[in-house]
Design a protein around this motif. Structure first.
Motif, mmCIF file in Angstrom:
data_model
loop_
_atom_site.group_PDB
_atom_site.id
_atom_site.type_symbol
_atom_site.label_atom_id
_atom_site.label_comp_id
_atom_site.label_asym_id
_atom_site.label_seq_id
_atom_site.Cartn_x
_atom_site.Cartn_y
_atom_site.Cartn_z
ATOM 1 N N GLY A 259 -39.149 -39.102 -65.757
ATOM 2 C CA GLY A 259 -39.358 -37.733 -66.193
ATOM 3 C C GLY A 259 -40.805 -37.388 -66.429
ATOM 4 O O GLY A 259 -41.124 -36.256 -66.781
ATOM 5 N N LYS A 260 -41.709 -38.337 -66.251
ATOM 6 C CA LYS A 260 -43.119 -38.042 -66.462
ATOM 7 C C LYS A 260 -43.716 -37.205 -65.344
ATOM 8 O O LYS A 260 -44.738 -36.561 -65.550
ATOM 9 C CB LYS A 260 -43.908 -39.361 -66.568
ATOM 10 N N GLU A 261 -43.139 -37.219 -64.154
ATOM 11 C CA GLU A 261 -43.689 -36.486 -63.023
ATOM 12 C C GLU A 261 -42.557 -36.010 -62.117
ATOM 13 O O GLU A 261 -41.474 -36.597 -62.068
ATOM 14 C CB GLU A 261 -44.651 -37.359 -62.214
ATOM 15 N N CYS A 262 -42.841 -34.935 -61.410
ATOM 16 C CA CYS A 262 -41.877 -34.385 -60.449
ATOM 17 C C CYS A 262 -41.874 -35.262 -59.213
ATOM 18 O O CYS A 262 -42.925 -35.700 -58.728
ATOM 19 C CB CYS A 262 -42.247 -32.952 -60.093
ATOM 20 N N SER A 263 -40.704 -35.523 -58.678
ATOM 21 C CA SER A 263 -40.588 -36.395 -57.509
ATOM 22 C C SER A 263 -41.095 -35.739 -56.238
ATOM 23 O O SER A 263 -41.234 -36.412 -55.214
ATOM 24 C CB SER A 263 -39.125 -36.812 -57.313
ATOM 25 N N LEU A 264 -41.377 -34.439 -56.279
ATOM 26 C CA LEU A 264 -41.886 -33.740 -55.109
ATOM 27 C C LEU A 264 -43.379 -33.471 -55.183
ATOM 28 O O LEU A 264 -44.129 -33.812 -54.277
ATOM 29 C CB LEU A 264 -41.130 -32.415 -54.906
ATOM 30 N N CYS A 265 -43.822 -32.852 -56.281
ATOM 31 C CA CYS A 265 -45.236 -32.491 -56.390
ATOM 32 C C CYS A 265 -46.059 -33.536 -57.129
ATOM 33 O O CYS A 265 -47.288 -33.521 -57.060
ATOM 34 C CB CYS A 265 -45.385 -31.141 -57.084
ATOM 35 N N GLY A 266 -45.431 -34.469 -57.875
ATOM 36 C CA GLY A 266 -46.150 -35.496 -58.593
ATOM 37 C C GLY A 266 -46.812 -35.041 -59.870
ATOM 38 O O GLY A 266 -47.543 -35.819 -60.490
ATOM 39 N N PRO A 269 -43.298 -32.176 -64.778
ATOM 40 C CA PRO A 269 -42.241 -31.259 -64.336
ATOM 41 C C PRO A 269 -42.191 -29.992 -65.180
ATOM 42 O O PRO A 269 -42.118 -30.052 -66.407
ATOM 43 C CB PRO A 269 -40.968 -32.087 -64.473
ATOM 44 N N THR A 270 -42.255 -28.864 -64.495
ATOM 45 C CA THR A 270 -42.108 -27.562 -65.132
ATOM 46 C C THR A 270 -40.654 -27.138 -65.036
ATOM 47 O O THR A 270 -40.100 -27.074 -63.935
ATOM 48 C CB THR A 270 -43.003 -26.528 -64.445
ATOM 49 N N MET A 271 -40.061 -26.845 -66.212
ATOM 50 C CA MET A 271 -38.630 -26.563 -66.270
ATOM 51 C C MET A 271 -37.870 -27.676 -65.550
ATOM 52 O O MET A 271 -37.292 -27.466 -64.484
ATOM 53 C CB MET A 271 -38.306 -25.201 -65.646
ATOM 54 N N PRO A 272 -37.889 -28.910 -66.081
ATOM 55 C CA PRO A 272 -37.315 -30.072 -65.368
ATOM 56 C C PRO A 272 -35.836 -29.918 -65.103
ATOM 57 O O PRO A 272 -35.071 -29.474 -65.960
ATOM 58 C CB PRO A 272 -37.610 -31.235 -66.321
ATOM 59 N N HIS A 273 -35.449 -30.271 -63.880
ATOM 60 C CA HIS A 273 -34.063 -30.224 -63.431
ATOM 61 C C HIS A 273 -33.753 -31.512 -62.675
ATOM 62 O O HIS A 273 -34.652 -32.214 -62.209
ATOM 63 C CB HIS A 273 -33.807 -29.020 -62.519
ATOM 64 N N THR A 274 -32.466 -31.782 -62.557
ATOM 65 C CA THR A 274 -31.973 -32.909 -61.777
ATOM 66 C C THR A 274 -31.058 -32.393 -60.672
ATOM 67 O O THR A 274 -30.501 -31.298 -60.770
ATOM 68 C CB THR A 274 -31.189 -33.892 -62.658
ATOM 69 N N ILE A 275 -30.902 -33.238 -59.631
ATOM 70 C CA ILE A 275 -30.046 -32.850 -58.499
ATOM 71 C C ILE A 275 -28.854 -33.789 -58.366
ATOM 72 O O ILE A 275 -28.160 -33.762 -57.347
ATOM 73 C CB ILE A 275 -30.865 -32.850 -57.194
ATOM 74 N N GLY A 276 -28.632 -34.621 -59.377
ATOM 75 C CA GLY A 276 -27.511 -35.537 -59.329
ATOM 76 C C GLY A 276 -27.928 -36.987 -59.274
ATOM 77 O O GLY A 276 -27.064 -37.866 -59.166
ATOM 78 N N CYS A 277 -29.226 -37.267 -59.334
ATOM 79 C CA CYS A 277 -29.712 -38.638 -59.353
ATOM 80 C C CYS A 277 -30.578 -38.814 -60.593
ATOM 81 O O CYS A 277 -30.681 -37.934 -61.439
ATOM 82 C CB CYS A 277 -30.493 -38.959 -58.075
ATOM 83 N N GLU A 278 -31.248 -39.966 -60.704
ATOM 84 C CA GLU A 278 -32.024 -40.277 -61.890
ATOM 85 C C GLU A 278 -33.455 -39.745 -61.836
ATOM 86 O O GLU A 278 -34.240 -40.009 -62.738
ATOM 87 C CB GLU A 278 -32.075 -41.792 -62.078
ATOM 88 N N HIS A 279 -33.810 -38.980 -60.815
ATOM 89 C CA HIS A 279 -35.162 -38.474 -60.682
ATOM 90 C C HIS A 279 -35.239 -37.025 -61.165
ATOM 91 O O HIS A 279 -34.242 -36.296 -61.136
ATOM 92 C CB HIS A 279 -35.642 -38.586 -59.238
ATOM 93 N N ILE A 280 -36.439 -36.635 -61.575
ATOM 94 C CA ILE A 280 -36.678 -35.323 -62.169
ATOM 95 C C ILE A 280 -37.492 -34.482 -61.192
ATOM 96 O O ILE A 280 -38.374 -34.987 -60.491
ATOM 97 C CB ILE A 280 -37.423 -35.460 -63.519
ATOM 98 N N PRO A 299 -36.342 -37.276 -52.121
ATOM 99 C CA PRO A 299 -37.279 -38.029 -51.270
ATOM 100 C C PRO A 299 -37.443 -39.480 -51.685
ATOM 101 O O PRO A 299 -38.016 -40.260 -50.922
ATOM 102 C CB PRO A 299 -38.586 -37.247 -51.450
ATOM 103 N N LYS A 300 -36.944 -39.879 -52.861
ATOM 104 C CA LYS A 300 -37.131 -41.253 -53.319
ATOM 105 C C LYS A 300 -35.889 -42.117 -53.139
ATOM 106 O O LYS A 300 -35.992 -43.284 -52.784
ATOM 107 C CB LYS A 300 -37.545 -41.252 -54.793
ATOM 108 N N CYS A 301 -34.717 -41.533 -53.373
ATOM 109 C CA CYS A 301 -33.499 -42.333 -53.242
ATOM 110 C C CYS A 301 -32.566 -41.824 -52.149
ATOM 111 O O CYS A 301 -31.586 -42.482 -51.818
ATOM 112 C CB CYS A 301 -32.758 -42.381 -54.582
#
Length: 323
Positions: A259-266, A269-280, A299-301
């Motif tokens: 949760g320290k960084e967005c998995s897309l922009c790095g 995270p602004t307004m952090p959301h999940t898509i069903g996995c453990e990444h933010i 993009p990670k899993c």
């Protein structure tokens, strides 16, 4: 003696056949192609437009519409100037000179080259330059005068112009079939295009042409295919295949640490959301990616997007306290 005479006759027959074949090849090589004649006509039109544009630029600083009243006459003078130094003096238009062709008198009984006569050249100017001037001037005359007396004259002129256009169409169809007399004026005056000098037989390198056609087709295939490929999805798929090879991640790769960084922009995270996995993800990053590709995956899993859900406040607060 008989055998020697037969040998001489055989040699003579082969020599005559060889000369006949050479003459046929020379005739076929000297024949002006249809596309060359059409190209010459297009080059003539392009030259006329270029000359007229250069001439009108000379009056750029004058009052607008200065040449409007005398435009047909000015054009006729310019075309006469071009005719004087092309067809009248060199027996060829500018387009024909570029393509190494010129006009020949078709009415001449001599098989050798015979240039057009002086009368043919003058009538060529009358039919082309004079015809265009008369058409433009009559159009302006009928446009500015709406009297009843001009009605019959206008109908007659339109009928004559229609007949000429029909004759030009029929002549063009005959030209496509026989390859001679590209315009109606050439057919009426009896002049047609021939080569100035005998043309050498061109040797075409088909190996080079095949290579160019192959690369051209391959480039068109890539231009058509590349927009259909989702690079982001392909990258995520490759990364998901590489995860089992590289081994499992460290034990601290939990939801809190990711949760320290967005998995897309790095970024954070602004307004952090999940898509069903453990990444933010940032809400805007995930939403824009999903709108761009409905089959968007992490993009990670490589996890597909099931639902875009906001991060729970308890986990988010624990992450803030850990920092």
């Amino acid at each position: 003696m008989v055998r020697s005479a037969q040998k001489i006759i055989g040699i003579y027959e082969t020599f005559r056949e060889d000369m006949a074949s050479r003459k046929e090849n020379a005739k076929s090589a000297n024949r002006v192609l249809r596309i060359s004649q059409l190209d010459a006509l297009e080059l003539n039109k392009a030259l006329e437009q270029l000359v007229w544009s250069q001439f009108t630029q000379c009056f750029h600083g004058f009052k607008p519409g200065l040449l409007a009243r005398f435009e047909p006459e000015v054009k006729a003078c310019l075309w006469l100037f071009l005719w004087r130094f092309t067809i009248y003096s060199k027996n060829a238009t500018v387009g024909q000179s570029v393509l190494n062709t010129q006009y020949k008198n078709d009415f001449s009984p001599n098989l050798r080259y015979q240039p057009p006569s002086k009368n043919q050249k003058i009538w060529y100017a009358v039919c082309t330059i004079g015809g265009r001037w008369l058409e433009e001037r009559c159009y302006d005359l009928f446009r500015n005068h709406h009297l009843a007396s001009f009605g019959k004259v206008k109908q007659c002129v339109n009928f004559v112009v229609g007949l000429l256009k029909l004759g030009g169409l029929i002549n063009f169809l005959i030209f496509l079939q026989r390859g001679k007399f590209a315009t109606l004026t050439e057919r009426l005056l009896g002049i047609h295009s021939v080569f100035c000098k005998p043309q050498n037989i061109r040797e075409v390198g088909f190996e080079y042409m095949n290579r160019e056609l192959l690369w051209h087709g391959f480039a068109e295939f890539l231009i058509f295919l590349l927009p259909l490929i989702s690079v982001q999805k392909l990258k995520a798929k490759l990364s998901s295949w590489c995860i089992p090879l590289t081994g499992a991640p460290n034990s601290d790769n939990t939801l809190a640490t990711s949760g320290k960084e967005c998995s897309l922009c790095g970024e954070w995270p602004t307004m952090p959301h999940t898509i069903g996995c453990e990444h933010i993800f940032c809400y805007f990053c995930a939403k824009s990616s999903f709108l761009f590709d409905m089959y968007f995956t992490c993009p990670k899993c490589g996890t597909e997007v099931h639902s875009l859900q906001p991060l729970k406040s308890g986990i988010e607060m624990s992450e803030v306290n850990a920092l």
